[in-house]
Design an enzyme around this catalytic site. Sequence first.
Site, short mmCIF file in Angstrom:
data_model
loop_
_atom_site.label_atom_id
_atom_site.label_comp_id
_atom_site.label_asym_id
_atom_site.label_seq_id
_atom_site.Cartn_x
_atom_site.Cartn_y
_atom_site.Cartn_z
N GLU A 1 -33.45 23.07 8.94
CA GLU A 1 -33.50 21.62 9.16
C GLU A 1 -33.24 21.42 10.66
OE1 GLU A 1 -30.28 19.44 7.30
OE2 GLU A 1 -31.23 17.48 7.63
N HIS B 1 -34.56 17.41 -4.07
CA HIS B 1 -33.61 17.44 -2.94
C HIS B 1 -32.99 16.05 -2.80
CE1 HIS B 1 -32.86 18.91 1.48
NE2 HIS B 1 -31.92 18.06 1.09
#
Length: 333
Positions: free
Chosen positions: A199, A16
């Site tokens: 998130e 990521h």
Amino acid sequence: MNINELIKKIPKAELHLHIEGSFEPELMFEIAERNKVEIPYKSVEEVRQAYNFHNLQSFLDIYYAGASVLLKEEDFYDMTMAYLKRCQEDHVVHTEIFFDPQTHTDRGVSFEVAFEGIRKALKDGEKNFGITSEIIMCFLRHLSQEEAFKTLEMAKPFKDSIIGVGLDSSEVGHPPEKFKDVFTEATKQGYLTVAHAGEEGPAEYIWQALDLLKIERIDHGVRALEDDKLMDLIIKEQIPLTVCPLSNLKLCVVNDLKDHNLKTMLDKGVCVTINSDDPAYFGGYMNQNFVETAEALNLSGEDIVKLAKNSFEASFMEEGLKESWIKKCDQLL
Ligand code: HPA
Ligand code: ZN
């Protein structure tokens, strides 16, 4: 071996990482000068002082502005090469980087210019440092699905060098369901799929990413813990979460690293991994994320080895290579 030594020594994969988020202010100044573009800061220090974020959007505004000095193939090459050098220092042996084509094509820089600069640097990174890599192309979720389809079309000539598609940018208000058709088409064309979900957005967005976009990995996913049924599925199916602790801290997803749920998820058997997301903006590359998280959450040597093994397990590497890195991780315990 103490924990920090183990963190340094153990091989790791990064899953990521937004390549545009590895763009350090020093290089930004150098390239701005080279390209004769104005930036609204007087010094590197002033740029760093502006990196005080209170949520995802406050970061994204500055991140897109930073990327606007990238104009030529060599600019993308230099940015990517600088990141690969940091990978080498941190013993990141494999990286699967995100690239945001629309951040560049929407301001008149062609897909090819951006892509070729990144791809050539990755190729040299493999040749010179032995770092293997993949490219995942992300759609900007604040834009329309129609725009994402256009990007998928633009990627056609480069398809063999792109392993998957992802979804990033402003999460709340832009649920995965908005991109169902383009993800279906990308899958049909042979791309693997991932998406940022959970998130800032709710667990519901993670459900949508799994059920509608059929993703292989969840980027962030820290809000999965709010939904027991979702947690059961993530554990049972071993759906990886690419967690970014320093990013979560800088963007106020958590107020203190000590409050981060990474260790809780690890103990529950979730396949969590540690990643740096946008290291130039969030104060640390891979090892810094490991070191600060290990200290805040009191991680053990076994936890570090598990996290490193998860990074290979969750990667899109070929199975034989995966197994050999996992074996190397185990030998360090
Ligand atoms: N979240 C969403 N979009 C992004 C991020 C992130 O952490 N970094 C770069 N684009
Ligand atoms: Zn991200």
